[in-house]
Enzyme design. Structure first.
Site, PDB file in Angstrom:
ATOM      1  N   LYS A 185       0.848  -1.190   0.000  1.00 46.11           N
ATOM      2  CA  LYS A 185       0.000   0.000   0.000  1.00 46.11           C
ATOM      3  C   LYS A 185       0.882   1.239   0.000  1.00 46.11           C
ATOM      4  CE  LYS A 185      -4.019   1.620  -0.437  1.00 46.11           C
ATOM      5  NZ  LYS A 185      -4.760   1.316  -1.661  1.00 46.11           N
TER       6      LYS A 185
ATOM      7  N   SER B 213      -8.423  -0.221  -5.402  1.00 43.68           N
ATOM      8  CA  SER B 213      -8.622   0.165  -4.016  1.00 43.68           C
ATOM      9  C   SER B 213     -10.117   0.402  -3.764  1.00 43.68           C
ATOM     10  CB  SER B 213      -7.781   1.395  -3.687  1.00 43.68           C
ATOM     11  OG  SER B 213      -7.303   1.329  -2.354  1.00 43.68           O
TER      12      SER B 213
END
Length: 614
Positions: free
Chosen positions: A201, A406
């Site tokens: 991430k 996402s």
């Protein structure tokens, strides 16, 4: 004193007169526009026969941003140009498909010199439409002074590619390069507090590093390679080349350009990317010999994209079927609250899904996603409405455009079926949170915050250091959000949480890789998704309806007046404009997502992929 009062009174009368004159002038322009629009409403644009010039001026998008019709009309009437004009993908495909059956259209000319980067998946859909057009035995010719990588992708689908002898064509590949702010923030003495889950991430890396991490570098390189191989294969197939040979030529471009004494146009001919090097007049003659000449305009017979699009809207349509497949477009960064068209708002997008749920004619819904994600809270608001649609017996199919990563994947996961392009950028299943405090910046200039509170959590302020208890609360919230994300995917994708976690960790995947991993059901375009939704709903005959916010009476009136009047303005179908690299770079810095006010999640929790916009 009397003189001063008289002077200001005189000034006010002049200003008031100027104000009234300006208002009357605007009113007069509106009246004239209405008269012109009404007098030409029945006539519409005229076209006897010739070439359709596919002039793509701007960025190709799934949904155009909301623009006031009156403002747009006056901007175009005054010759002003949008900095980033947008063209609807559905309009481009509709025009090409209509022209294939139109006997008046003798050829199609691709003029993509002003097209901005738009995403490979969208280009592939247009390319497929161009290939279908060629089945009607009508030639496709690409013209241009210069070709960027995206522009050339469309040009490669032409039967003949023409380029100016002084032009340039360069295929540079794909890259994911970000701006990093760690050193700048340290110099400004800004404290950045980052909370995240997921090895890959990397959305927060610009705030905590000055370079890309090894994990992010590994993940980005893989999906970039996937997209590049897709691009190479498509272009090589269209041009009768091999993918490896084309790739090798691009890697050796610096050596090859030296061998051609810096003549990029001649090198493009040698590489087999261009068929002829011609001047602008020779290009006009080339097309004119096929479709005929328009002596009044000193060019070939033609109709431009905008005029032909307006012409198709005047065509007689068949009576609609009662059963419909509704399309809800979710394009842009996901933000909390209500957002205008061209952006995703948790509340506004949920309202469109709810509108489809209560429309008895809509039997199934396609959620068309083109988003890098955003607010985790807003994403879940949209997810709730998808679940409600399914409870109402209306199947939902997620259709992924250039990106659905996402938060974009969050809203796709609950769909009954997920369809992606091979070139879609997706995945990035992860959560992060971020807060900045300025206690050191303020102390540097002599400003300090102090006081008392009833609990350790009381009195949070950007002017104070972040309390350790507050940090623990946020970190646990982020971890909970990540588990919620994993559970959402696992329960809807028939996977275990552990299986999802193995392909999650914030890692980005290409669409074709996501299918192999079970994150996507089928590879295809929007039509594939619509057919899948109709099949799930058991529909044999149906219409497709784009679900949009109903227009107010004011908006309907303005659109009727100025939308009609805009069609009369001359369309600029000239050749390429030169780019302004320094201006574009400055704009990229100012518009960087990391500096954007679009981060409005109430819990400061985000499911966002910053590197997904290549």
């Amino acid at each position: 004193m009397k003189f001063i009062r008289g002077f200001f009174g005189w000034c006010w009368r002049i200003l008031n007169w100027a104000r009234k004159a300006l208002i009357n002038l605007v009113f007069l322009l509106v009246v004239v526009s209405v008269i012109i629009a009404i007098s030409t409403q029945e006539q519409g644009p005229q076209f006897e026969e010739g070439a359709l010039v596919l002039t793509i001026d701007g960025r190709i998008v799934e949904q155009t941003r909301a623009i006031d019709p009156m403002s747009q009309f006056f901007k175009e009437a005054m010759g002003s140009r949008d900095e980033e004009p947008e063209i609807l993908l559905a309009d481009v495909i509709r025009v090409i498909d209509n022209a294939r059956h139109d006997r008046r259209v003798k050829a199609l000319v691709i003029d993509a010199g002003k097209m901005m980067p738009s995403g490979l998946s969208k280009l592939q859909e247009i390319g497929a439409a161009l290939d279908e057009f060629k089945t009607a035995d009508k030639p496709v010719i690409a013209i241009g002074d210069w070709y960027s990588q995206d522009q050339y992708y469309l040009a490669s689908h032409a039967d003949t590619v023409l380029m100016n002898p002084n032009g340039m064509l360069m295929l540079e590949g794909y890259g994911a390069y970000q701006l990093f702010f760690k050193s700048m923030l340290e110099k400004l003495k800004v404290s950045t507090h980052v909370f995240r889950v997921g090895t890959y991430k990397s959305a927060v890396e610009p705030f905590i590093r000055d370079d890309m991490s090894d994990a992010a570098r590994l993940a980005n390189q893989q999906w970039l390679n996937d997209l590049w191989q897709l691009y190479l294969q498509d272009v090589a197939t269209q041009r009768g080349l091999t993918r490896d040979a084309l790739n090798q030529s691009i890697h050796d471009y610096a050596n090859l350009i030296e061998q051609h004494d810096g003549n990029s146009a001649q090198l493009a001919m040698t590489m087999g990317l261009v068929d002829e090097l011609t001047s602008r007049q020779q290009m006009r003659n080339f097309v004119g010999d096929i479709v005929g000449y328009d002596d009044d305009h000193h060019s070939f017979k033609q109709i431009n994209f905008k005029s032909y699009l307006d012409l198709t809207r005047h065509d007689i349509v068949k009576p609609p079927h009662q059963d419909q497949v509704g399309i809800v477009v979710a394009k842009g960064v996901i933000m909390n609250g209500y957002q205008p068209a061209g952006k995703i708002g948790g509340d506004s997008t949920a309202r469109l899904l709810r509108q489809a749920r209560y429309d008895d004619d809509i039997k199934a819904v396609v959620l068309r996603i083109d988003s890098p994600g955003g607010s985790a809270f807003a994403s879940d608001v949209i997810r709730e409405e998808i679940d409600e649609l399914k409870k109402a017996g209306k199947p939902v199919v997620a259709s992924m455009s250039s990106s659905a990563a996402s938060g974009g994947y969050w809203i796709a996961a609950p769909a009954d079926k997920i369809v992606a392009s091979p070139a879609t950028i997706t995945g990035s299943i992860g959560i992060f949170g971020m807060l900045t405090t300025f206690e050191n910046s303020l102390a540097h200039i002599g400003v300090h915050a102090d006081g008392v509170g009833t609990t350790p959590l009381a009195g949070f302020s950007p002017a104070r250091p972040l309390n350790e208890s507050f940090e623990r609360v946020i970190q646990k919230s982020i971890e909970h959000g990540y588990q919620q994300f994993l559970q959402l995917v696992a329960s809807n994708r028939d996977m275990t949480v552990e299986q999802v976690d193995n392909v999650a960790q914030g890692r980005v995947w290409s669409g074709m890789r996501a299918k192999e991993l079970g994150l996507v059901d089928e590879l295809g375009d929007l039509n594939t998704a619509v057919s899948a939704a109709a099949e799930l709903a058991g529909l044999d005959k149906y219409d497709v309806n784009v679900v949009e916010k109903p227009l107010s009476e004011r908006d309907k009136l303005l659109q009727a007046i100025f939308g009609q009047a805009q069609a009369m303005l001359p369309a600029d179908s000239s050749f390429n404009d030169a780019n302004a690299p320094l201006i574009n770079l400055a704009k990229r810095i100012l518009d960087h997502p990391a500096l954007s006010a679009q981060w409005n999640d109430p819990g400061h929790t985000y499911a966002l992929c910053l590197q997904c916009g290549i």
